[in-house]
Design an enzyme around this catalytic site. Structure first.
Site, PDB file in Angstrom:
ATOM      1  N   HIS A  34       0.836  -1.200   0.000  1.00 42.66           N
ATOM      2  CA  HIS A  34       0.000   0.000   0.000  1.00 42.66           C
ATOM      3  C   HIS A  34       0.870   1.248   0.000  1.00 42.66           C
ATOM      4  O   HIS A  34       2.059   1.174   0.284  1.00 42.66           O
ATOM      5  CB  HIS A  34      -0.896   0.024   1.244  1.00 42.66           C
ATOM      6  CG  HIS A  34      -0.093   0.152   2.505  1.00 42.66           C
ATOM      7  ND1 HIS A  34       0.589  -0.917   3.070  1.00 42.66           N
ATOM      8  CD2 HIS A  34       0.180   1.223   3.289  1.00 42.66           C
ATOM      9  CE1 HIS A  34       1.232  -0.499   4.145  1.00 42.66           C
ATOM     10  NE2 HIS A  34       1.005   0.801   4.303  1.00 42.66           N
ATOM     11  N   HIS A 115       5.413   5.412  -1.517  1.00 43.80           N
ATOM     12  CA  HIS A 115       6.217   4.224  -1.801  1.00 43.80           C
ATOM     13  C   HIS A 115       5.476   2.950  -1.417  1.00 43.80           C
ATOM     14  O   HIS A 115       4.501   2.989  -0.677  1.00 43.80           O
ATOM     15  CB  HIS A 115       7.546   4.285  -1.033  1.00 43.80           C
ATOM     16  CG  HIS A 115       7.368   4.192   0.450  1.00 43.80           C
ATOM     17  ND1 HIS A 115       6.993   5.274   1.219  1.00 43.80           N
ATOM     18  CD2 HIS A 115       7.491   3.146   1.315  1.00 43.80           C
ATOM     19  CE1 HIS A 115       6.912   4.900   2.489  1.00 43.80           C
ATOM     20  NE2 HIS A 115       7.199   3.607   2.567  1.00 43.80           N
TER      21      HIS A 115
END
EC number: 3.1.-.-
Length: 169
Positions: A34, A115
């Site tokens: 995620h 990220h």
């Protein structure tokens, strides 16, 4: 109730990220790949519906987000975390800024670096070895994420679960 907000990618990209995480991320079983939009925050159970409405209101003008994972990077020397860097866009920034304010459970502790974590909890030697391999392999993945996910942390299971999704736009 401990909650968080995240962008969760397609199953196919989750599988690609998880190929690394299974080997290198000691939090692999706790949460799916995620992009964190709002780190964990705690609410009273009776405030849950208020939170859902607040999230809906805050994202009403935010369009689906294009995500482009461009390369392997890391947070060294602060921590031995390796991740797939996501190109920062105005949409990602706008989404992050909607939820990291004093009037929504506080501001972010760290600057926003979108990220997907692929390795953490590494010794310095492991970090050097793994980062070299991952950097060579590279990544170039684009997709549009159309939902913001509300996750809940279960202390009993030591795991995060999606409990609600909100359509962007």
């Amino acid at each position: 109730m401990i909650l968080g907000l995240a962008l969760v990618p397609s199953k196919s990209f989750q599988d690609e990220v998880n190929a690394y995480r299974k080997r290198y991320d000691n939090h692999y079983a706790q949460i799916m790949p995620h992009i964190t939009i709002k780190p964990q925050f705690e609410i009273d159970d009776h405030d849950f519906n208020l939170i859902k409405n607040e999230v809906k209101n805050r994202i009403s003008s935010i369009k689906p987000v294009e995500v482009h994972a461009t390369k392997a990077s890391n947070f060294a020397p602060i921590s031995n975390v390796i991740y797939f860097k996501v190109a920062k866009t105005e949409s990602l920034d706008q989404l992050f800024n909607q939820f990291n304010t004093e009037d929504f459970y506080g501001t972010a502790e760290h600057p926003f670096v979108p990220h997907f974590t692929i390795a953490q909890g590494l010794t310095s030697q492991e970090f050097e070895d793994i980062y070299g391999q991952v950097k060579l392999a590279g990544v170039d993945h684009r997709e549009i994420i159309e939902e913001l996910s509300l996750l809940q942390y279960s202390e009993e299971e030591d795991k995060w679960t999606i409990i609600e999704t909100f359509t962007l736009g």
